[in-house]
Design a protein around this motif. Structure first.
Motif, PDB file in Angstrom:
ATOM      1  N   LEU B  91     -38.230 -17.406  38.228  1.00  0.00           N
ATOM      2  CA  LEU B  91     -39.229 -18.314  37.673  1.00  0.00           C
ATOM      3  C   LEU B  91     -38.598 -19.355  36.770  1.00  0.00           C
ATOM      4  O   LEU B  91     -38.957 -20.541  36.811  1.00  0.00           O
ATOM      5  N   LEU B  92     -37.628 -18.927  35.970  1.00  0.00           N
ATOM      6  CA  LEU B  92     -36.967 -19.889  35.087  1.00  0.00           C
ATOM      7  C   LEU B  92     -36.234 -20.944  35.909  1.00  0.00           C
ATOM      8  O   LEU B  92     -36.344 -22.150  35.644  1.00  0.00           O
ATOM      9  N   GLY B  93     -35.515 -20.476  36.956  1.00  0.00           N
ATOM     10  CA  GLY B  93     -34.802 -21.417  37.819  1.00  0.00           C
ATOM     11  C   GLY B  93     -35.758 -22.356  38.523  1.00  0.00           C
ATOM     12  O   GLY B  93     -35.522 -23.564  38.584  1.00  0.00           O
ATOM     13  N   ALA B  94     -36.867 -21.803  39.029  1.00  0.00           N
ATOM     14  CA  ALA B  94     -37.837 -22.638  39.732  1.00  0.00           C
ATOM     15  C   ALA B  94     -38.459 -23.644  38.779  1.00  0.00           C
ATOM     16  O   ALA B  94     -38.687 -24.811  39.135  1.00  0.00           O
ATOM     17  N   LEU B  95     -38.727 -23.202  37.558  1.00  0.00           N
ATOM     18  CA  LEU B  95     -39.321 -24.109  36.577  1.00  0.00           C
ATOM     19  C   LEU B  95     -38.384 -25.288  36.312  1.00  0.00           C
ATOM     20  O   LEU B  95     -38.796 -26.452  36.316  1.00  0.00           O
ATOM     21  N   ILE B  96     -37.112 -24.970  36.101  1.00  0.00           N
ATOM     22  CA  ILE B  96     -36.151 -26.044  35.811  1.00  0.00           C
ATOM     23  C   ILE B  96     -35.939 -26.915  37.041  1.00  0.00           C
ATOM     24  O   ILE B  96     -35.989 -28.151  36.966  1.00  0.00           O
ATOM     25  N   GLY B 144     -23.546 -14.043  32.694  1.00  0.00           N
ATOM     26  CA  GLY B 144     -24.887 -14.019  32.081  1.00  0.00           C
ATOM     27  C   GLY B 144     -25.945 -14.569  33.009  1.00  0.00           C
ATOM     28  O   GLY B 144     -25.790 -14.610  34.236  1.00  0.00           O
ATOM     29  N   MET B 145     -27.055 -15.015  32.431  1.00  0.00           N
ATOM     30  CA  MET B 145     -28.161 -15.534  33.220  1.00  0.00           C
ATOM     31  C   MET B 145     -27.872 -16.920  33.785  1.00  0.00           C
ATOM     32  O   MET B 145     -28.424 -17.304  34.814  1.00  0.00           O
ATOM     33  N   THR B 146     -27.021 -17.679  33.084  1.00  0.00           N
ATOM     34  CA  THR B 146     -26.886 -19.104  33.417  1.00  0.00           C
ATOM     35  C   THR B 146     -26.569 -19.389  34.890  1.00  0.00           C
ATOM     36  O   THR B 146     -27.290 -20.167  35.509  1.00  0.00           O
ATOM     37  N   PRO B 147     -25.529 -18.765  35.481  1.00  0.00           N
ATOM     38  CA  PRO B 147     -25.223 -19.148  36.872  1.00  0.00           C
ATOM     39  C   PRO B 147     -26.369 -18.812  37.820  1.00  0.00           C
ATOM     40  O   PRO B 147     -26.627 -19.565  38.760  1.00  0.00           O
ATOM     41  N   LYS B 148     -27.083 -17.721  37.561  1.00  0.00           N
ATOM     42  CA  LYS B 148     -28.197 -17.344  38.435  1.00  0.00           C
ATOM     43  C   LYS B 148     -29.329 -18.376  38.337  1.00  0.00           C
ATOM     44  O   LYS B 148     -29.918 -18.795  39.347  1.00  0.00           O
ATOM     45  N   VAL B 149     -29.613 -18.764  37.122  1.00  0.00           N
ATOM     46  CA  VAL B 149     -30.679 -19.752  36.938  1.00  0.00           C
ATOM     47  C   VAL B 149     -30.284 -21.078  37.587  1.00  0.00           C
ATOM     48  O   VAL B 149     -31.106 -21.745  38.222  1.00  0.00           O
ATOM     49  N   VAL B 150     -28.994 -21.429  37.460  1.00  0.00           N
ATOM     50  CA  VAL B 150     -28.552 -22.701  38.027  1.00  0.00           C
ATOM     51  C   VAL B 150     -28.686 -22.675  39.555  1.00  0.00           C
ATOM     52  O   VAL B 150     -29.201 -23.621  40.161  1.00  0.00           O
ATOM     53  N   VAL B 151     -28.247 -21.580  40.187  1.00  0.00           N
ATOM     54  CA  VAL B 151     -28.374 -21.478  41.653  1.00  0.00           C
ATOM     55  C   VAL B 151     -29.834 -21.593  42.067  1.00  0.00           C
ATOM     56  O   VAL B 151     -30.188 -22.353  42.982  1.00  0.00           O
ATOM     57  N   THR B 152     -30.688 -20.846  41.394  1.00  0.00           N
ATOM     58  CA  THR B 152     -32.115 -20.890  41.722  1.00  0.00           C
ATOM     59  C   THR B 152     -32.678 -22.298  41.537  1.00  0.00           C
ATOM     60  O   THR B 152     -33.448 -22.794  42.367  1.00  0.00           O
ATOM     61  N   ALA B 153     -32.284 -22.942  40.464  1.00  0.00           N
ATOM     62  CA  ALA B 153     -32.792 -24.287  40.188  1.00  0.00           C
ATOM     63  C   ALA B 153     -32.362 -25.253  41.289  1.00  0.00           C
ATOM     64  O   ALA B 153     -33.163 -26.074  41.762  1.00  0.00           O
ATOM     65  N   PRO B 159     -36.801 -29.386  48.016  1.00  0.00           N
ATOM     66  CA  PRO B 159     -38.132 -29.434  48.650  1.00  0.00           C
ATOM     67  C   PRO B 159     -39.180 -30.077  47.735  1.00  0.00           C
ATOM     68  O   PRO B 159     -40.047 -30.822  48.211  1.00  0.00           O
ATOM     69  N   VAL B 160     -39.072 -29.800  46.447  1.00  0.00           N
ATOM     70  CA  VAL B 160     -40.044 -30.389  45.527  1.00  0.00           C
ATOM     71  C   VAL B 160     -39.833 -31.899  45.433  1.00  0.00           C
ATOM     72  O   VAL B 160     -40.791 -32.681  45.479  1.00  0.00           O
ATOM     73  N   LEU B 161     -38.575 -32.311  45.360  1.00  0.00           N
ATOM     74  CA  LEU B 161     -38.277 -33.751  45.258  1.00  0.00           C
ATOM     75  C   LEU B 161     -38.872 -34.512  46.443  1.00  0.00           C
ATOM     76  O   LEU B 161     -39.583 -35.506  46.270  1.00  0.00           O
ATOM     77  N   ILE B 162     -38.593 -34.028  47.651  1.00  0.00           N
ATOM     78  CA  ILE B 162     -39.059 -34.722  48.853  1.00  0.00           C
ATOM     79  C   ILE B 162     -40.576 -34.742  48.926  1.00  0.00           C
ATOM     80  O   ILE B 162     -41.199 -35.770  49.179  1.00  0.00           O
ATOM     81  N   ASN B 163     -41.190 -33.599  48.679  1.00  0.00           N
ATOM     82  CA  ASN B 163     -42.649 -33.534  48.798  1.00  0.00           C
ATOM     83  C   ASN B 163     -43.358 -34.385  47.764  1.00  0.00           C
ATOM     84  O   ASN B 163     -44.322 -35.080  48.078  1.00  0.00           O
ATOM     85  N   VAL B 164     -42.904 -34.325  46.537  1.00  0.00           N
ATOM     86  CA  VAL B 164     -43.573 -35.104  45.492  1.00  0.00           C
ATOM     87  C   VAL B 164     -43.360 -36.597  45.763  1.00  0.00           C
ATOM     88  O   VAL B 164     -44.290 -37.401  45.620  1.00  0.00           O
ATOM     89  N   ALA B 165     -42.154 -36.963  46.191  1.00  0.00           N
ATOM     90  CA  ALA B 165     -41.899 -38.376  46.486  1.00  0.00           C
ATOM     91  C   ALA B 165     -42.835 -38.863  47.590  1.00  0.00           C
ATOM     92  O   ALA B 165     -43.386 -39.969  47.515  1.00  0.00           O
ATOM     93  N   THR B 166     -43.041 -38.023  48.607  1.00  0.00           N
ATOM     94  CA  THR B 166     -43.976 -38.394  49.670  1.00  0.00           C
ATOM     95  C   THR B 166     -45.403 -38.463  49.135  1.00  0.00           C
ATOM     96  O   THR B 166     -46.150 -39.404  49.419  1.00  0.00           O
ATOM     97  N   LEU B 212     -38.472 -18.951  47.774  1.00  0.00           N
ATOM     98  CA  LEU B 212     -37.048 -19.314  47.836  1.00  0.00           C
ATOM     99  C   LEU B 212     -36.336 -18.995  46.532  1.00  0.00           C
ATOM    100  O   LEU B 212     -35.152 -18.629  46.526  1.00  0.00           O
ATOM    101  N   SER B 213     -37.046 -19.147  45.436  1.00  0.00           N
ATOM    102  CA  SER B 213     -36.402 -18.921  44.136  1.00  0.00           C
ATOM    103  C   SER B 213     -35.948 -17.462  44.018  1.00  0.00           C
ATOM    104  O   SER B 213     -34.935 -17.166  43.392  1.00  0.00           O
ATOM    105  N   ILE B 214     -36.687 -16.562  44.658  1.00  0.00           N
ATOM    106  CA  ILE B 214     -36.263 -15.151  44.622  1.00  0.00           C
ATOM    107  C   ILE B 214     -34.986 -14.978  45.433  1.00  0.00           C
ATOM    108  O   ILE B 214     -34.068 -14.251  45.038  1.00  0.00           O
TER     109      ILE B 214
END
Lengths: 279, 284
Positions: B91-96, B144-153, B159-166, B212-214
């Motif tokens: 969730l943190l990765g997806a949020l970021i 720590g958490m950082t690399p996992k969050v970065v990968v998820t982000a 997908p969010v970028l493309i969809n929102v831009a459309t 996907l974030s999972i």
């Protein structure tokens, strides 16, 4: 064909006219020898109800968009009551009713009608009360509904109420009733006339329907296509207020016949559309 | 035809009562009706039978379903705690990721130069198998958490970028014209028109991106296995000691998380998009 059609606006000052002079517009990629609008000149006096009618491609919607400030042009001049169309918009003095109702589907009817008051507040134009407007278009109890819960006719009435909301000096309508059935269309026409008489605004109305143009207008501007030109301006000398009886009277039919004849000659004056095969 | 009493508005033909505010889906049976769930349950039973048959013959391919259940029941805290860790990272990765993609899509839609400058790189990032970034990110950011969050982000970003831009460009021209004749500012057009219009696209992206974030979180956990928890760590540890019951228990937990996130998006869609066609397929 009269290159400078005269109508009752000739003697008025520019501040009392929508004035279009020698306006030429070619769309990017369009044939420069057949502009969408070719040296179009017309005066529309304040508080008149004027219809633009003509075959497809005659530029009637383009002319409407130029007056709305939505579209630029190559040469000539367009002023609305002495100022530019853009300045009119900045002052929220222009109401637009497009062909589709163009409502915001996530807002209920009341909020849709109140939209012009929320946007561009700098213009500081007080509007009508949304509930009054709703009552005027006969939708008094539907304010909390959402557009998808309304019929096409009801949606278009909301769009008209929204456009009247700012008490605009000019109301521009681009075939607003073309998607409606005959019966709904006729009742909306009379409703529109009632509102127009009450609000005393200037209306430019694009239509395909001869009957609609005659029912509504003070003057009918007949246009010809390829290039888009004004063919003739026909005054409609029928009394107001107009009602169902008048709409079905012989005088009305005679006027319709005149407009049809003019359209016929406009059709012959313009070049044939490129997509028609000669027989 | 001379002076007459002015006839007023003829009321529009009264139509049958319009549907209630949020119409119930017609033509759709209730989820509790046997005809709705029987086929799925039948397939479930079949799958269960097949599983049991395979597990009886080859215990190193599949564990007995009973063992999986036992593992879940006897140590629920292990799974709950690790599921929470994975979910938190996802969730943190997806949020970021989704948040920054949304903001960037807004900037791109308003400033075309930014779009032309960044879009090619976003596309390249999208076709790169991002999970391959996990090992170097662990080197860079530690266990720590950082690399996992970065990968998820990164996984959720595109997908969010493309969809929102459309979505931001999906405004019907007539509505835009109405705003233009009102001389609405760009900010007003953005806030009152473009962003609401893009909501269906944004939520469609979330529907893809939250499950996907999972995936992102679990893959990152594989790489950092043994150091800090999460269901990915549980799986890789249990697999290395051939504890298949634990492996499949963790997998069931992951499936449950995915279903949970999907249900969340569906609920949000239902609430925010009641006006949109997608929410009333059956009634029209």
């Amino acid at each position: 064909m009269t290159p400078f059609p005269t109508n009752s606006g000739e003697s008025r000052p520019a501040s009392d006219l929508i004035r279009v002079r020698d306006l030429t517009k070619t769309y990017a990629g369009g044939d420069p020898s057949r502009p969408a609008l070719d040296r179009v000149s017309i005066d529309i006096p304040r508080r008149h109800f004027v219809s633009l009618i003509g075959p497809s491609g005659c530029g009637k919607s383009t002319l409407l968009r130029v007056i709305a400030g939505l579209e630029g042009y190559d040469s000539g001049e367009a002023t609305v009551f002495g100022t530019s169309p853009k300045a009119m918009c900045a002052n929220k003095a222009v109401g637009l009713v497009p062909q589709t109702p163009a409502l915001l589907p996530w807002k209920n009817v009341r909020r849709n009608i109140a939209l012009p008051q929320k946007v561009n507040r700098r213009a500081g134009r007080g509007g009508e009360d949304p509930d009054d407007l709703l009552r005027m278009v006969g939708l008094g109890e539907l304010g909390h509904r959402y557009p998808h819960e309304l019929s096409g006719g009801q949606q278009q009435r909301v769009a008209i109420a929204r456009a009247f909301g700012m008490r605009p000096e000019v109301l521009l309508m681009d075939e607003p009733f073309s998607a409606l059935d005959e019966f709904t269309r006729e009742s909306l026409q009379l409703q529109l006339l009632a509102m127009w008489e009450r609000m005393a605004t200037t209306v430019v109305f694009v239509t395909h329907s001869v009957r609609e143009a005659v029912t509504l207008s003070d003057e009918i501007v007949v246009m010809s296509a390829r290039p888009g030109r004004i063919h003739e301006v026909l005054p409609v000398d029928l009394p107001r207020p107009r009602d169902t009886a008048l709409v079905n009277s012989p005088r009305m039919h005679a006027m319709e016949d005149r407009v049809r004849a003019s359209l016929e000659s406009a059709w012959q004056a313009g070049a044939a559309p490129d997509d028609l095969v000669a027989l | 035809m001379t002076t007459q009493t002015p006839a007023r508005t003829v009321p529009a033909p009264s139509r049958p009562a319009p549907p209630a505010r949020r119409p119930r889906r017609r033509g759709n049976r209730s989820p509790f009706h046997p005809a709705t769930w029987t086929p799925a349950v039948a397939v479930l039973l079949l799958l269960g039978a097949a599983w049991t048959a395979v597990a009886a013959e080859h215990p190193y391919i599949l564990p007995e379903l009973g063992e999986v259940g036992t593992a879940l029941v006897t140590s629920p805290l292990v799974f709950l705690e690790n599921a929470w860790r994975t979910l938190r990272i996802a969730l943190l990765g997806a949020l970021i990721g989704a948040g920054s993609a949304f903001v960037l899509a807004l900037v791109m839609s308003e400033i075309p130069v930014v779009r032309r400058a960044l879009m090619p790189f976003a596309v390249v990032l999208n076709v790169t198998p991002v999970v391959a970034l996990a090992p170097p990110l662990v080197v860079a950011f530690g266990f720590g958490m950082t690399p996992k969050v970065v990968v998820t982000a990164i996984i959720t970003f595109f997908p969010v970028l493309i969809n929102v831009a459309t979505g931001l460009r999906s405004v019907p021209p007539p509505v835009l014209h109405v705003f233009e004749t009102l001389h609405a500012s760009r900010l007003e057009v953005l806030l009152r028109l473009r962003i609401p219009s893009s909501l269906p696209y944004t939520l469609a992206a979330l529907r893809v991106v939250l499950p996907l974030s999972i995936v992102g979180a679990v893959v990152a956990e594989f790489v950092t296995a043994g150091s800090s928890g999460g269901l990915g760590t549980v799986i890789s540890n249990a697999a290395s000691t051939a504890r298949l019951d634990f492996v499949y228990s963790a997998i069931f937990c992951l499936a449950a998380l995915g279903v949970l996130l999907l249900a969340l998006v569906t609920a949000i869609e239902h609430r925010l998009l009641f006006w949109h066609e997608s929410q009333r397929r059956a009634s029209s």
